[in-house]
Design an enzyme around this catalytic site. Structure first.
Site, mmCIF file in Angstrom:
data_model
loop_
_atom_site.group_PDB
_atom_site.id
_atom_site.type_symbol
_atom_site.label_atom_id
_atom_site.label_comp_id
_atom_site.label_asym_id
_atom_site.label_seq_id
_atom_site.Cartn_x
_atom_site.Cartn_y
_atom_site.Cartn_z
ATOM 1 N N ASP A 47 9.085 5.699 13.308
ATOM 2 C CA ASP A 47 9.702 4.734 14.206
ATOM 3 C C ASP A 47 11.162 4.416 13.864
ATOM 4 O OD1 ASP A 47 8.787 3.427 11.953
ATOM 5 O OD2 ASP A 47 7.583 1.934 13.012
ATOM 6 N N ASP B 222 0.850 -1.194 0.000
ATOM 7 C CA ASP B 222 0.000 0.000 0.000
ATOM 8 C C ASP B 222 0.887 1.247 0.000
ATOM 9 O OD1 ASP B 222 0.911 0.031 2.624
ATOM 10 O OD2 ASP B 222 -0.907 -0.917 3.380
ATOM 11 N N ASP C 50 1.507 5.241 1.408
ATOM 12 C CA ASP C 50 1.183 6.306 2.352
ATOM 13 C C ASP C 50 1.772 7.600 1.821
ATOM 14 O OD1 ASP C 50 0.021 4.462 4.073
ATOM 15 O OD2 ASP C 50 1.938 3.997 5.015
HETATM 16 P P1 ATP Z 1 4.043 -2.579 6.274
HETATM 17 O O1 ATP Z 1 4.565 -2.705 4.881
HETATM 18 O O2 ATP Z 1 4.227 -3.818 7.030
HETATM 19 O O3 ATP Z 1 2.658 -2.012 6.337
HETATM 20 P P2 ATP Z 1 4.844 0.025 7.116
HETATM 21 O O4 ATP Z 1 6.191 0.586 7.447
HETATM 22 O O5 ATP Z 1 4.152 0.595 5.923
HETATM 23 O O6 ATP Z 1 4.998 -1.529 6.998
HETATM 24 P P3 ATP Z 1 2.593 0.903 8.622
HETATM 25 O O7 ATP Z 1 2.054 0.356 9.891
HETATM 26 O O8 ATP Z 1 1.753 0.831 7.404
HETATM 27 O O9 ATP Z 1 3.970 0.169 8.396
HETATM 28 O O10 ATP Z 1 3.023 2.406 8.917
HETATM 29 C C1 ATP Z 1 3.370 3.329 7.907
HETATM 30 C C2 ATP Z 1 4.481 4.235 8.395
HETATM 31 O O11 ATP Z 1 4.030 5.000 9.522
HETATM 32 C C3 ATP Z 1 5.716 3.529 8.903
HETATM 33 O O12 ATP Z 1 6.577 3.205 7.844
HETATM 34 C C4 ATP Z 1 6.310 4.528 9.873
HETATM 35 O O13 ATP Z 1 6.996 5.533 9.184
HETATM 36 C C5 ATP Z 1 5.067 5.157 10.486
HETATM 37 N N1 ATP Z 1 4.645 4.464 11.734
HETATM 38 C C6 ATP Z 1 3.760 3.465 11.836
HETATM 39 N N2 ATP Z 1 3.594 3.096 13.111
HETATM 40 C C7 ATP Z 1 4.386 3.884 13.839
HETATM 41 C C8 ATP Z 1 4.648 4.015 15.235
HETATM 42 N N3 ATP Z 1 4.069 3.222 16.127
HETATM 43 N N4 ATP Z 1 5.521 4.970 15.637
HETATM 44 C C9 ATP Z 1 6.114 5.789 14.733
HETATM 45 N N5 ATP Z 1 5.903 5.711 13.423
HETATM 46 C C10 ATP Z 1 5.055 4.783 12.957
HETATM 47 MG MG MG Z 2 2.095 0.207 5.327
#
Ligand code: ATP
Ligand code: MG
Length: 520
Positions: free
Chosen positions: A172, A86, A88
């Site tokens: 994070d 996805d 963001d």
């Molecule tokens: P995945 O591909 O598994 O979804 P992701 O990195 O995209 O991994 P998401 O949970 O979709 O994870 O979160 C999107 C982004 O938001 C992360 O890459 C990070 O930058 C930020 N993020 C998400 N959760 C947190 C958190 N608990 N604290 C700080 N930043 C966060």
């Molecule tokens: Mg994600």
């Protein structure tokens, strides 16, 4: 103050100029931030892997004079040559401003964070306003506050960030804080994330203990990315986890339910299970199962189930949370049933009374709900799945056709075959139910095909209706045109005109002649 230094990298990630990356990371460590701008061509990022709609959302925001970037997991995955699941978007537009741009296809969601979902068909682009790690000076209840509980945990975190750098620092891990501008075709890195990507390291941004206190979920996220990407966790990121893991108990159980689903149901369940066990976190997520972790049969059963669901994920099949919970907690149910039977009956009876089973099921689900608040439908499905295990194992005393006709039958049979691999005495039951399963599956497939046909038919009818409407409109337009033409022709037939109309016509002709317009 941040120390900025612009470094231009011209090599792709796998053969990037390590010294530049390293010095950017060192600067970030020293000053809290650095700045590295790398072109996507240099990184050999395939922009075709980016959803065209996500690109459009960024371009639209930029056209409205806002900053906008793709950020987070999608950039990390692109750099690893994986197809992002996805996209963001991060922007300096507020949620309300974003809504004003995407009036008809967006909605503001989120309690913890206010974010905007911009939708196109089934695709959802998550658009988030720049946020900051800093405690806001704005008044409480202004909707822009960052509230900390005594434990240091953030209760509400909606402080808008001044700029992209502040936004990057509230993320994070460094590898999750890379920003891509698909219009300029560059990646921005303010925290040494490209160096960590190159080194395969998960490194938390800022002081680890503070960041885990603010949000303990970051600890399990570190382990999730370690399992998912096969990256190492940096020592400073890892070292507080054992000590601080119990902070996870303070996280809302609704959020924990979502996080646990991400941990186990997104294609890396097996590796995640091993990683969580390594750091003694699994028993915090499933306390009732904690005492089973030295039982190799239990481990084998759970690992087998997780590797099957990882495979399902790779095949684009859905993994359901109730199945996961049923697998992880099944041995708990079995064990408690065994103990209850010993307590309530002098002999060990495999089918205890209904009330006894209900009590056991409810206890296990209530205990687990304290950690991960399962939606009612999930809890009900677990109950049905487990109850059916007792029924399927008691062929003589059940109404076979009625059982095979139940909705939960196929999932229950799947569960039974899974158990059968580790509980050999179930072989008879598995064989007995197999033909019923095949029949039930055939019926379900037929029903599904019929439903799809119906949907397709409905779609075709809708299409035909639209086409009819279009045809009717075109016919109406054509008839109007024909009428106008006929009128014009009768216009020439001056014999049909009224005296007043004739006078008007003469006047018009005179005027056209005076203006040297082409008059016939
Ligand atoms: P995945 O591909 O598994 O979804 P992701 O990195 O995209 O991994 P998401 O949970 O979709 O994870 O979160 C999107 C982004 O938001 C992360 O890459 C990070 O930058 C930020 N993020 C998400 N959760 C947190 C958190 N608990 N604290 C700080 N930043 C966060
Ligand atoms: Mg994600």
């Amino acid at each position: 103050m941040f120390g900025f230094r612009r470094i231009k990298i011209i090599t792709p990630l796998d053969s990037l100029d390590i010294s530049s990356l390293k010095s950017s990371k060192a600067l970030a460590k020293k000053h809290g931030s650095s700045k590295l701008v790398v072109s996507t061509d240099d990184l050999r990022i395939n922009l075709n892997e980016i959803s065209s709609y996500a690109m459009r959302v960024v371009a639209t925001l930029q056209k409205h004079h806002y900053e906008a970037y793709l950020v987070g997991g999608c950039i990390r995955d692109l750099l690893l040559g994986k197809k992002p699941k996805d996209f963001d978007v991060s922007t300096n537009a507020t949620p309300e401003q974003i809504r004003q741009i995407f009036v008809s296809n967006s909605r503001i969601i989120g309690r913890r964070f206010k974010i905007v979902h911009v939708l196109q068909g089934k695709e959802i682009i998550e658009v988030t306003t720049f946020r900051s790690n800093k405690v806001a000076t704005s008044k409480p209840h202004s909707g822009r506050t960052r509230v900390k509980a005594e434990s240091g945990m953030l209760i509400r975190d909606n402080v808008y960030g001044k700029n992209i750098i502040e936004d990057s620092q509230r993320r994070d891990f460094t590898i999750n804080a890379l920003y891509l501008d698909p219009v300029k075709k560059v990646i921005y890195d303010f925290n040494g994330g490209l160096y960590d990507m190159q080194q395969g390291v998960i490194d938390i941004i800022g002081d680890p203990e503070t960041r885990y206190s603010e949000d303990p979920v970051r600890m399990i996220r570190a382990l999730r990315f370690c399992a998912k990407l096969g990256f190492k966790i940096s020592r400073r990121t890892l070292s507080p986890i054992k000590k601080m893991a119990s902070n996870l108990n303070a996280v809302s159980n609704a959020r924990m339910f979502e996080e646990v689903n991400k941990l186990f149901l997104t294609g890396h369940g097996l590796q995640t299970f091993r990683t969580l066990r390594k750091y003694n976190i699994f028993e915090l997520l499933f306390p009732a199962a904690g005492e089973l972790l030295d039982n190799q049969n239990y481990i084998n059963f759970v690992e087998y189930a997780l590797s099957s669901s990882d495979k399902r994920y790779q095949e684009d099949k859905r993994n359901m949370p109730h199945f996961l919970y049923a697998v992880i907690l099944w041995a708990v149910f079995q064990k408690r049933m065994f103990i209850s039977n010993q307590t309530y009956n002098s002999a060990v009876v495999l089918v205890p009374q209904n009330k006894l089973i209900s009590g056991l099921l409810n206890d296990i689900i209530t205990e687990q709900n304290r950690i991960t608040d399962m939606p009612m439908a999930v809890a009900d499905s677990i109950r049905s799945l487990w109850r059916m295990q007792l029924t399927l194992d008691d062929i003589e005393n059940c109404n076979v056709d009625e059982i095979a006709a139940r909705n939960i039958f196929r999932a229950s049979y799947d569960f039974l075959t899974l158990r059968g691999k580790f509980e050999p005495y179930l072989k008879n039951a598995v064989n007995f139910w197999e033909p019923y399963y095949i029949k039930s599956k055939e019926l379900a497939d037929k029903r599904k095909a019929k439903k799809e046909e119906l949907i397709l038919g409905r779609k075709a009818r809708k299409k035909e209706k639209l086409a009819q409407k279009k045809r009717a409109y075109e016919e109406k337009l054509a008839s109007k045109k024909a009428k106008r033409k006929a009128n014009e022709e009768s216009f020439d037939d001056e014999a049909n005109l009224s005296a007043k109309r004739k006078k008007q016509l003469e006047k018009a002709r005179a005027w056209r002649a005076a203006m040297h317009l082409d008059v016939k």
